[in-house]
Design a protein around this motif. Structure first.
Motif, mmCIF file in Angstrom:
data_model
loop_
_atom_site.group_PDB
_atom_site.id
_atom_site.type_symbol
_atom_site.label_atom_id
_atom_site.label_comp_id
_atom_site.label_asym_id
_atom_site.label_seq_id
_atom_site.Cartn_x
_atom_site.Cartn_y
_atom_site.Cartn_z
ATOM 1 N N UNK A 48 0.787 -1.232 0.000
ATOM 2 C CA UNK A 48 0.000 0.000 0.000
ATOM 3 C C UNK A 48 0.820 1.284 0.000
ATOM 4 N N UNK A 49 2.145 1.191 0.161
ATOM 5 C CA UNK A 49 2.963 2.394 0.305
ATOM 6 C C UNK A 49 4.256 2.311 -0.495
ATOM 7 N N UNK A 50 4.789 3.509 -0.773
ATOM 8 C CA UNK A 50 6.172 3.655 -1.213
ATOM 9 C C UNK A 50 6.868 4.380 -0.069
ATOM 10 N N UNK A 51 7.997 3.838 0.389
ATOM 11 C CA UNK A 51 8.698 4.411 1.543
ATOM 12 C C UNK A 51 10.106 4.816 1.114
ATOM 13 N N UNK A 52 10.441 6.083 1.361
ATOM 14 C CA UNK A 52 11.782 6.595 1.075
ATOM 15 C C UNK A 52 12.465 6.891 2.403
ATOM 16 N N UNK A 53 13.703 6.433 2.548
ATOM 17 C CA UNK A 53 14.496 6.676 3.749
ATOM 18 C C UNK A 53 15.794 7.342 3.307
ATOM 19 N N UNK A 54 16.075 8.510 3.881
ATOM 20 C CA UNK A 54 17.225 9.292 3.437
ATOM 21 C C UNK A 54 18.056 9.726 4.648
ATOM 22 N N UNK A 55 19.363 9.511 4.578
ATOM 23 C CA UNK A 55 20.268 9.981 5.630
ATOM 24 C C UNK A 55 20.469 11.487 5.472
ATOM 25 N N UNK A 56 20.068 12.245 6.482
ATOM 26 C CA UNK A 56 20.225 13.703 6.470
ATOM 27 C C UNK A 56 20.752 14.170 7.828
ATOM 28 N N UNK A 57 21.975 13.821 8.174
ATOM 29 C CA UNK A 57 22.491 14.259 9.474
ATOM 30 C C UNK A 57 22.709 15.768 9.498
ATOM 31 N N UNK A 58 22.496 16.357 10.666
ATOM 32 C CA UNK A 58 22.811 17.763 10.855
ATOM 33 C C UNK A 58 21.654 18.723 10.718
ATOM 34 N N UNK A 59 20.465 18.239 10.409
ATOM 35 C CA UNK A 59 19.320 19.149 10.352
ATOM 36 C C UNK A 59 18.968 19.598 11.757
ATOM 37 N N UNK A 60 18.677 20.882 11.920
ATOM 38 C CA UNK A 60 18.369 21.418 13.237
ATOM 39 C C UNK A 60 16.894 21.716 13.437
ATOM 40 N N UNK A 61 16.183 22.004 12.346
ATOM 41 C CA UNK A 61 14.751 22.290 12.452
ATOM 42 C C UNK A 61 14.053 21.868 11.166
ATOM 43 N N UNK A 62 12.743 21.656 11.261
ATOM 44 C CA UNK A 62 12.020 21.122 10.107
ATOM 45 C C UNK A 62 11.963 22.098 8.942
ATOM 46 N N UNK A 63 12.154 23.381 9.187
ATOM 47 C CA UNK A 63 12.172 24.362 8.097
ATOM 48 C C UNK A 63 13.420 24.225 7.225
#
Length: 145
Positions: A48-63
């Motif tokens: 039922x889904x497509x799932x994407x997983x991405x390494x993004x180290x260092x993000x501080x806020x969702x913006x």
């Protein structure tokens, strides 16, 4: 002796596969929208889904990250800020990524753009996209004379 017709395009598929592997397996080195440490992304599909997983180290806020789905193209873009400034003459090795990033990948199935959920935990961004269900196949009645 049997003659075999010459197919001049026979090897193009292998070359295309090799080029795709070259550009997908190694980081891109683009300076503008930096893809210096091209963020790795895994995409898998469930019933039922497509799932994407991405390494993004260092993000501080969702913006700092933006997700966009347009048709069957998933785009992840944003900025990873450096936690503290270091002068160039003091830097001996720089392997960690900081700056703007942009990554686009083709999705394996059509997804409902209104039913996308994303979460970020421990430096990993997970995007869950509900698949669009194809319309049921309609049986066509044949007038047989």
């Amino acid at each position: 002796m049997a003659l075999i017709p010459h197919d001049s395009f026979r090897n193009l598929e292998g070359w295309r596969r090799d080029l795709d592997r070259l550009f997908n397996d190694f980081p891109a080195f683009v300076k503008g929208d930096q893809q210096f440490g091209a963020h790795r992304i895994d995409i898998h599909e469930t019933e039922h889904e497509v799932v994407a997983t991405c390494d993004l180290p260092g993000l501080e806020k969702k913006e700092d990250v933006h997700i966009d789905v347009d048709g069957n193209m998933l785009t992840i873009a944003g900025t990873v800020n450096r936690t503290h400034e270091v002068k160039d003459e003091q830097m001996h090795r720089q392997e960690r990524f900081y700056g703007r990033f942009h990554r686009s990948v083709t999705l394996p199935a059509a997804v409902n753009e209104e039913a996308i959920k994303a979460s970020y935990r421990n430096g990993v961004l997970e995007i869950r996209m509900t698949k669009l269900q194809p319309p049921p196949k309609k049986k066509i009645d044949i007038e047989f004379h």
